[in-house]
Design an enzyme around this catalytic site. Structure first.
Site, short mmCIF file in Angstrom:
data_model
loop_
_atom_site.label_atom_id
_atom_site.label_comp_id
_atom_site.label_asym_id
_atom_site.label_seq_id
_atom_site.Cartn_x
_atom_site.Cartn_y
_atom_site.Cartn_z
N TYR A 48 6.46 4.18 7.48
CA TYR A 48 5.97 3.30 6.42
C TYR A 48 5.97 4.04 5.08
O TYR A 48 6.45 3.53 4.07
CB TYR A 48 4.56 2.80 6.77
CG TYR A 48 3.95 1.93 5.71
CD1 TYR A 48 4.42 0.64 5.49
CD2 TYR A 48 2.90 2.40 4.92
CE1 TYR A 48 3.88 -0.16 4.50
CE2 TYR A 48 2.34 1.60 3.94
CZ TYR A 48 2.84 0.32 3.73
OH TYR A 48 2.29 -0.46 2.73
N GLU A 88 -2.73 -7.35 2.70
CA GLU A 88 -3.70 -6.57 1.94
C GLU A 88 -5.08 -7.21 2.03
O GLU A 88 -6.10 -6.52 2.10
CB GLU A 88 -3.27 -6.43 0.47
CG GLU A 88 -2.05 -5.56 0.26
CD GLU A 88 -2.22 -4.09 0.63
OE1 GLU A 88 -3.37 -3.62 0.80
OE2 GLU A 88 -1.19 -3.39 0.76
N TRP A 122 -5.64 0.72 6.66
CA TRP A 122 -4.31 0.12 6.62
C TRP A 122 -3.59 0.29 7.96
O TRP A 122 -2.82 -0.57 8.37
CB TRP A 122 -3.48 0.71 5.48
CG TRP A 122 -2.11 0.13 5.45
CD1 TRP A 122 -0.94 0.78 5.72
CD2 TRP A 122 -1.75 -1.24 5.19
NE1 TRP A 122 0.12 -0.09 5.63
CE2 TRP A 122 -0.35 -1.34 5.31
CE3 TRP A 122 -2.46 -2.38 4.88
CZ2 TRP A 122 0.34 -2.53 5.11
CZ3 TRP A 122 -1.77 -3.58 4.69
CH2 TRP A 122 -0.39 -3.63 4.81
#
Length: 192
Positions: free
Chosen positions: A26, A48, A56
């Site tokens: 990522y 988000e 995350w």
């Protein structure tokens, strides 16, 4: 002093980019790269929002589950969701089962479609209008990376004005980072 860390492959990365195996790819290929297109940005806004209050990595590991559950984040499909869809999503163990965030995802699809209709703009244009110009200097350490900026505060305010939910200034800044409106890779990170 730099906070970038050398990985097993010899490349210097932002420390969080090496904190879990899922983060390496990522960090290296996605985070901080420009994202365009209403559907792609809608997905990022929603993810988000789901991340709010969580790490995350939790969202990243469930991203495919989210894509499946929300029909690939197709705004036209999600905007038509009703009570039965909300109940289906609340029972889906592949996503974060938070009613307020699920309802926000549906509301955000409707707000996106309203942008194209009544407001005559696109989500892409709206978001990218808040990219800082000139770009801020490269952060040398994690302590140089803000959580909120004037631009993210203004973006959050505008998104809310247009009907979007779960888009506060911190979430808006995380979106700006993830979608390449700002480049917060550390100055000596190879991905910069």
């Amino acid at each position: 002093m730099s906070e970038a860390i050398r990985g097993e492959d010899g490349l210097l990365r932002c420390p969080w980019g090496l904190s879990a195996p899922d983060y390496v790819e990522y960090h290296d290929t996605e985070w901080g790269r420009p994202v365009h297109g209403d559907a792609a940005l809608y997905e990022r806004v929603c993810l988000e929002a789901f991340q709010s209050g969580l790490s995350w990595i939790t969202i990243l590991r469930r991203r495919e589950g989210f894509r499946r559950a929300f029909h690939g984040f197709a705004p036209e499909v999600v905007a038509a969701y009703g009570d039965a869809d909300v109940e289906r999503l609340l029972a889906d163990e592949g996503i974060i089962r938070n009613r307020a965030k699920i309802l926000a995802t549906i509301a955000n699809a409707r707000a996106l479609l309203e942008l194209d209709g009544a407001h005559g703009t696109s989500l892409d244009a709206l978001i990218w209008d808040f990219a800082p110009d000139p770009a801020p200097p490269a952060p040398k350490s994690l302590s140089d990376v803000p959580a909120v900026t004037p631009e993210s505060t203004a973006l959050a305010k505008e998104l809310k004005r247009k009907g979007f939910r779960f888009v506060g200034p911190t979430t808006a800044y995380a979106l700006m980072q993830a979608c390449g409106l700002v480049n917060d890779h550390l100055s000596d990170c190879f991905a910069r």
